[in-house]
Every structure is written in structure tokens, then in C-alpha cells.
Design a protein around this motif. Structure first.
Motif, PDB file in Angstrom:
ATOM      1  N   LEU A 154     -34.702  99.881   2.443  1.00 17.56           N
ATOM      2  CA  LEU A 154     -32.582  99.588   2.707  1.00 17.56           C
ATOM      3  C   LEU A 154     -32.985 101.068   3.111  1.00 17.56           C
ATOM      4  O   LEU A 154     -33.747 101.973   2.617  1.00 17.56           O
ATOM      5  CB  LEU A 154     -31.881  99.016   1.049  1.00 17.56           C
ATOM      6  CG  LEU A 154     -30.635  99.782   1.640  1.00 17.56           C
ATOM      7  CD1 LEU A 154     -30.327  98.775   2.802  1.00 17.56           C
ATOM      8  CD2 LEU A 154     -29.720 100.023   0.634  1.00 17.56           C
ATOM      9  N   VAL A 155     -32.176 100.899   4.193  1.00 19.69           N
ATOM     10  CA  VAL A 155     -31.977 102.029   5.048  1.00 19.69           C
ATOM     11  C   VAL A 155     -30.473 101.757   5.941  1.00 19.69           C
ATOM     12  O   VAL A 155     -30.489 101.248   6.833  1.00 19.69           O
ATOM     13  CB  VAL A 155     -32.653 102.663   6.413  1.00 19.69           C
ATOM     14  CG1 VAL A 155     -32.905 101.531   7.541  1.00 19.69           C
ATOM     15  CG2 VAL A 155     -32.542 103.936   6.984  1.00 19.69           C
ATOM     16  N   GLU A 156     -29.895 102.459   5.340  1.00 16.56           N
ATOM     17  CA  GLU A 156     -28.107 102.996   5.874  1.00 16.56           C
ATOM     18  C   GLU A 156     -28.177 103.443   7.112  1.00 16.56           C
ATOM     19  O   GLU A 156     -28.437 105.027   7.263  1.00 16.56           O
ATOM     20  CB  GLU A 156     -26.776 103.368   4.904  1.00 16.56           C
ATOM     21  CG  GLU A 156     -27.229 102.375   3.327  1.00 16.56           C
ATOM     22  CD  GLU A 156     -26.230 103.164   2.831  1.00 16.56           C
ATOM     23  OE1 GLU A 156     -25.421 102.712   1.783  1.00 16.56           O
ATOM     24  OE2 GLU A 156     -26.334 104.119   2.131  1.00 16.56           O
ATOM     25  N   LEU A 157     -27.840 103.344   7.863  1.00 13.19           N
ATOM     26  CA  LEU A 157     -28.020 103.385   9.307  1.00 13.19           C
ATOM     27  C   LEU A 157     -25.644 103.346   9.659  1.00 13.19           C
ATOM     28  O   LEU A 157     -25.791 102.639   9.537  1.00 13.19           O
ATOM     29  CB  LEU A 157     -28.487 102.319  10.502  1.00 13.19           C
ATOM     30  CG  LEU A 157     -29.533 102.053  10.701  1.00 13.19           C
ATOM     31  CD1 LEU A 157     -30.315 100.958  11.762  1.00 13.19           C
ATOM     32  CD2 LEU A 157     -30.333 103.379  10.504  1.00 13.19           C
ATOM     33  N   VAL A 158     -25.558 104.834  10.341  1.00 11.18           N
ATOM     34  CA  VAL A 158     -24.192 105.207  10.276  1.00 11.18           C
ATOM     35  C   VAL A 158     -24.245 105.555  11.585  1.00 11.18           C
ATOM     36  O   VAL A 158     -25.094 106.944  11.938  1.00 11.18           O
ATOM     37  CB  VAL A 158     -23.455 105.697   9.483  1.00 11.18           C
ATOM     38  CG1 VAL A 158     -22.074 106.294   9.278  1.00 11.18           C
ATOM     39  CG2 VAL A 158     -24.089 105.100   7.954  1.00 11.18           C
ATOM     40  N   GLY A 159     -23.155 104.751  12.702  1.00 10.79           N
ATOM     41  CA  GLY A 159     -23.299 105.906  13.733  1.00 10.79           C
ATOM     42  C   GLY A 159     -22.215 106.087  14.406  1.00 10.79           C
ATOM     43  O   GLY A 159     -21.477 106.646  13.147  1.00 10.79           O
TER      44      GLY A 159
END
Length: 318
Positions: free
Chosen positions: A147-152
Motif C-alpha cells: 500500500l502507498v497512499e497518494l495525496v495531491g
């Protein structure tokens, strides 16, 4: 086509990124001014490599594809993906990310491993391509957990997130795009709630650290590794599913079963937690516990992947 990951900061998380990228056949360039950083990283990779071999290496995977350099600007040159892993201090991260943004090629994605800060705050001092500075929050051990959480942030465009998704997928990760900025993102907020409740149970003498962990390991944790929270409760409703579950058990949410405000970290509570964890460790060094955890995760991943959505023909799911 060979890809390059540049890693800034080589603590446990930074080294995890390095091991994962090397196992996927990427070139890795690392920068960390700490003394003996390169030696510690190579020892880390050596310790992780047997588990990565068991899990399966990509073509070209080789620890020799790691290079350490003495300057940040040299580290980010030619990178497809840059991962920042400096200590969790906002001003420090802003300073380092601004330096990376100024030095990196405009097409490179810059991910911060921050567990709590919002990307708009991280982008604030970046003046060249601030939108490509995003949160890319992984989980330890990074070289095994996908899992990797991507947030812009405010300056981030859809194209930045799309490119980031593709890059992290090439690292055999499961990118989870967080729909809007929030401190702690998704997973850490969930873990923090469990952590606070666990501290209250130990502080109040309800359970030891070992007993709290046993409640997770032998119970809910086994289900969570496949279904997570919502689908687990969907099944708890029987054939009617979640609607029946909420009708039957929803009123219990109003009962004072949980205490999510953190307890005071008194010396007594700290001693309880430390003593309990040392008892659980049973004099085994952390490196030995790391290897035991990794062996378990490799076997578990081999099992659960057979039940993940794509194995059922449900393409396009996370």
C-alpha cells in the motif's frame, strides 16, 4: 526501459524504498548526510533480500544498482521518481522538498513519505513545479507491504497523480489515491484510533500489551488482512448484509465503549508499555524480529494474493 528512484533520507522507511526499487530492477541513487548511512543501507538491503528473493525478483534486480552520492542535487539528477524521507518536521520537509523541486527535472514526481502532513503544506516553498510534490505514504516494511497512499495538494493536477500511480505500480505497489487532503491520510488515522484505545486498555489495567496484541493477531487481524473493516461488517449482517448489520448493531455506536482521546503518557504508562513489549520480544534483537516478520509476510502475501480482487476477475479495484 530502466527507471531511477532517488531516495533522500535513508532511515527505516527510506531504506525500505531502496530495497523495493532494487528488487524491481530499478536503479537507485541515495543521499543522506548521516555518518555511515551507506553502510547501514547496504546492511539493511542484505537483511531484506532473502525475503524479496522468495517473493520474486524482477528482471535486472541487483543490490549493486544502488549508488550513494554526496549532494542532494546529484541524487535527484535523472530521476523518474524521488522519495523524500527526512524526519517528520514540517519546516525541515519544506526546506528539503523546495531544494529537490529546484534541482529535479520537471517531469520527475516527488513523493513525501510523511505519515501526517498535508501536501499543500509541503508544496508551499516549492517554486518550479510544486504540483508534482505529493504525499506518497508507505507502510513498514516498505519492501514487502504494497500500500502507498497518494495525496495531491492545491497545486497538483490530475496528470501528476496519474503519473505517480503508474510509477508506484511499476514498483509493484497498490496506490490508494486519497480523495482530499486530511492530516494522517486514511490508514494512519485508523491505526491511530486503535493505538489510542490500546493505550487506554493498558493504562487502565484491563490488559497487557501482549493481551491487546493477541486480540488482534488471533481475531480481527486475520479477517482484516483479507476484507478490511467494512466488508467484514457487511458479512456480520448475515444474508441482508451491511444494512441489517447497521440496523442491529448501529445503536451500540452511541454506547461509551471507546475512549479515543489519548491517555496521558505518564511514566507509569510508559513503563507498562515498554516492559510489556520487551517481554513480548523475549530478548530477541530487532533484526531477528524483522526477519521473522518478513518471513511471515512473504507467506501471507502468497496466500492473500490468491483472493485479491483481480484473482476473482474484478479488475479495476484497489
Amino acid at each position: 526501459m530502466s527507471r531511477q528512484l532517488s531516495v533522500i533520507g535513508t532511515g527505516v522507511i527510506g531504506n525500505g524504498w531502496i530495497a523495493r526499487a532494487l528488487a524491481r530492477g530499478w536503479d537507485v541513487v541515495a543521499f543522506d548526510p548521516a555518518p555511515q548511512a551507506a553502510e547501514r543501507t547496504r546492511a539493511f538491503v542484505d537483511n531484506a533480500w532473502p525475503s524479496l528473493e522468495t517473493l520474486g525478483l524482477a528482471e535486472g534486480a541487483d543490490p549493486a544498482r544502488l549508488t550513494f552520492v554526496s549532494r542532494l542535487e546529484e541524487a535527484v539528477a535523472g530521476a523518474d521518481l524521488i522519495q523524500e524521507n527526512v524526519p517528520e518536521r514540517l519546516e525541515l520537509k519544506r526546506e528539503i522538498l523546495a531544494a529537490i523541486d529546484a534541482a529535479a527535472a520537471p517531469g520527475a514526481i516527488i513523493g513525501s513519505s510523511t505519515s501526517g502532513f498535508k501536501p499543500s503544506d509541503l508544496q508551499r516553498d516549492c517554486t518550479w513545479v510544486p504540483g508534482r510534490v505529493i504525499v506518497a505514504h508507505p507502510f513498514n516494511p516498505v519492501y514487502l507491504l504494497p500500500l502507498v497512499e497518494l495525496v495531491g495538494g492545491e497545486a497538483t493536477e490530475a496528470s501528476h497523480i496519474a503519473r505517480a500511480q503508474a510509477l508506484y505500480q511499476d514498483l509493484a505497489m497498490r496506490p490508494l489515491v486519497v480523495r482530499r487532503e486530511i492530516e494522517g491520510h486514511i490508514a494512519d488515522r485508523l491505526m491511530e484510533a486503535l493505538w489510542r484505545e490500546a493505550l487506554h486498555l493498558v493504562n487502565d489495567g484491563v490488559a497487557t500489551t501482549e493481551e491487546v496484541d493477541a486480540a488482534v493477531v488471533y481475531g480481527c487481524g486475520l479477517r482484516w488482512s483479507l476484507m478490511g473493516t467494512f466488508l467484514t461488517f457487511h458479512l456480520a449482517g448475515g444474508e441482508p448484509g451491511m444494512r441489517h448489520m447497521l440496523e442491529q448493531f448501529g445503536p451500540a455506536l452511541k454506547l461509551p465503549w471507546t475512549r479515543l482521546e489519548a491517555p496521558e503518557l505518564t511514566d507509569e504508562l510508559i513503563d507498562k508499555v515498554v516492559t510489556g513489549c520487551e517481554f513480548q520480544a523475549a530478548d530477541r534483537p530487532v533484526a531477528e524480529l524483522d526477519r521473522r516478520r518478513d518471513e511471515f509476510l512473504v507467506e501471507l502475501l502468497d496466500l492473500v494474493q490468491k483472493y485479491w480482487p483481480e484473482a476473482e476477475g474484478l479488475e479495476g479495484r484497489i
